[in-house]
Enzyme design. Structure first.
Site, short mmCIF file in Angstrom:
data_model
loop_
_atom_site.label_atom_id
_atom_site.label_comp_id
_atom_site.label_asym_id
_atom_site.label_seq_id
_atom_site.Cartn_x
_atom_site.Cartn_y
_atom_site.Cartn_z
N PHE A 1 -7.10 0.40 -2.05
CA PHE A 1 -6.86 1.05 -3.33
C PHE A 1 -5.91 0.27 -4.23
CE2 PHE A 1 -3.93 2.97 -0.24
CZ PHE A 1 -2.69 2.74 -0.85
N PHE B 1 -0.39 -0.20 4.82
CA PHE B 1 0.02 -1.27 3.91
C PHE B 1 0.29 -2.54 4.69
CE2 PHE B 1 1.44 2.67 1.85
CZ PHE B 1 0.95 2.51 0.57
#
Length: 203
Positions: free
Chosen positions: A89, A152
């Site tokens: 994203f 992440f």
């Protein structure tokens, strides 16, 4: 207390992502090493940074520099993806510039405050953030659905230590002896170094 757990980060091997991140993509997010977009299943040992499983960190590359503290300004490359699908994203590398922020100012998600603060300059790591340490029950539709766990990949590029608001003689001269005798001697030395005050018409 930090607890080591086994973490398997499984994402499809992709040669390219389906879509580029939008300009309104939420921050923070993560990196792909070397600028590539290929990601494959990875098995690593993760550390539970907060003790409730909410922020897991798997170090993928050791760092050798300083560790940031509250108030430090840090610069990172990152790539963020959904744990449920592996869909990306956001990516600072895709944008072509690192992301810079100051720890402790509340400008990034809680998982980043904790995770980045645990890294050393030059380190790369994968942070897995549960919803309560990410964007919670609301998410950021349509990019991030409600109650989403986020993954992440982060590289800590640079750390700028916070500037002290006000120093003192003692803190700025930590190696100077501070016993009463030393203080008295320093005072007397300063007096002796001062020029003799002239009187009258002395030149």
């Amino acid at each position: 207390m930090r607890v080591a757990v086994a973490l398997v980060l499984a994402t499809p091997c992709l040669s390219a992502w389906s879509s580029a991140p939008s300009a309104s993509a939420p921050r923070p997010a993560l990196m792909t090493r070397g600028g590539g977009l290929r990601m494959c299943a990875t098995t690593a040992t993760a550390v539970d940074l907060v003790g409730d499983g909410g922020v897991l960190k798997a170090t993928t590359g050791a760092g050798t520099g300083m560790q940031p503290m509250r108030g430090s300004t840090v610069e990172v490359h990152y790539e963020g993806r959904l744990a449920s699908s592996g869909e990306r994203f956001d990516s600072s590398r895709e944008r072509g510039r690192p992301f810079k922020f100051t720890l402790g100012e509340g400008k990034v998600i809680g998982g980043w405050e904790v995770g980045v603060a645990s890294m050393l300059k030059g380190e790369t790591a994968t942070l897995t953030c549960s919803p309560q340490y990410a964007y919670g029950s609301k998410g950021i539709p349509p990019l991030i659905p409600p109650d989403a766990t986020l993954v992440f990949d982060v590289e800590l590029l640079n750390v700028e230590a916070p500037i002290s608001d006000a120093g003192t003689f003692a803190s700025d001269n930590a190696n100077v002896p501070r016993t009463p005798v030393d203080i008295q001697r320093a005072y007397e030395d300063r007096l002796a170094a001062q020029p003799v005050k002239k009187e009258g018409l002395e030149v």
